[in-house]
Design a protein around this motif. Structure first.
Motif, short mmCIF file in Angstrom:
data_model
loop_
_atom_site.label_atom_id
_atom_site.label_comp_id
_atom_site.label_asym_id
_atom_site.label_seq_id
_atom_site.Cartn_x
_atom_site.Cartn_y
_atom_site.Cartn_z
N GLY A 28 0.72 -1.11 -0.06
CA GLY A 28 0.10 -0.10 -0.02
C GLY A 28 0.95 1.29 -0.02
N SER A 61 -4.67 -2.14 -2.82
CA SER A 61 -4.07 -1.83 -1.62
C SER A 61 -4.64 -2.79 -0.43
N ASN A 66 -6.12 3.69 2.42
CA ASN A 66 -5.84 4.17 0.96
C ASN A 66 -7.18 4.07 0.18
N VAL A 85 -8.04 0.69 -5.62
CA VAL A 85 -7.44 0.32 -4.47
C VAL A 85 -8.19 -0.77 -3.52
#
Length: 125
Positions: A28, A61, A66, A85
């Motif tokens: 991430g 991620s 995030n 993400v």
């Protein structure tokens, strides 16, 4: 304890002549684990020295903090090549997302090559 890096001196005002592109995935960015902190320190040090730094994250991620697929954090630009993400729960969709991210990563690297900038690719696994 404060873990920020204060870099003394003036910030560069002109665009950098050379740049470092960091390819990463799995931990991430801009929020993550110790590897994220290390990557941020490297990036800020290079930026303070007048060298551009960009993170290409080729996977979703693992950190729910995030939320942005591209942006700038502490002066470091980043981009998720998957376009998202969020990590799919379904295994097949997850694998397809990684393939999509790898393909977009390849295309981004081709764009960098065609731009003929002095670029160093740093693979951080």
């Amino acid at each position: 304890m404060n873990h920020t890096l204060d870099v003394p001196g003036p910030r560069p005002t002109k665009p950098p002549d050379c740049q470092v592109v960091c390819i990463t995935g799995g931990f991430g960015f801009p929020a993550g684990n110790g590897s994220t902190v290390r990557l941020r320190l490297i990036g800020r040090s290079l930026l303070a020295g007048g060298i551009g730094f960009h993170v290409l994250h080729c996977g979703p991620s693992p950190v729910r903090l995030n939320t942005a697929t591209r942006g700038t954090s502490q002066g470091i630009s980043f981009e998720y090549t998957t376009g998202t993400v969020k990590r799919p729960v379904n295994r097949v969709l997850r694998r397809l997302l990684y393939v999509w991210g790898g393909l977009r990563l390849f295309l981004r690297l081709c764009q960098l090559w065609r731009a003929r900038k002095r670029t160093v690719v740093y693979v951080c696994i």
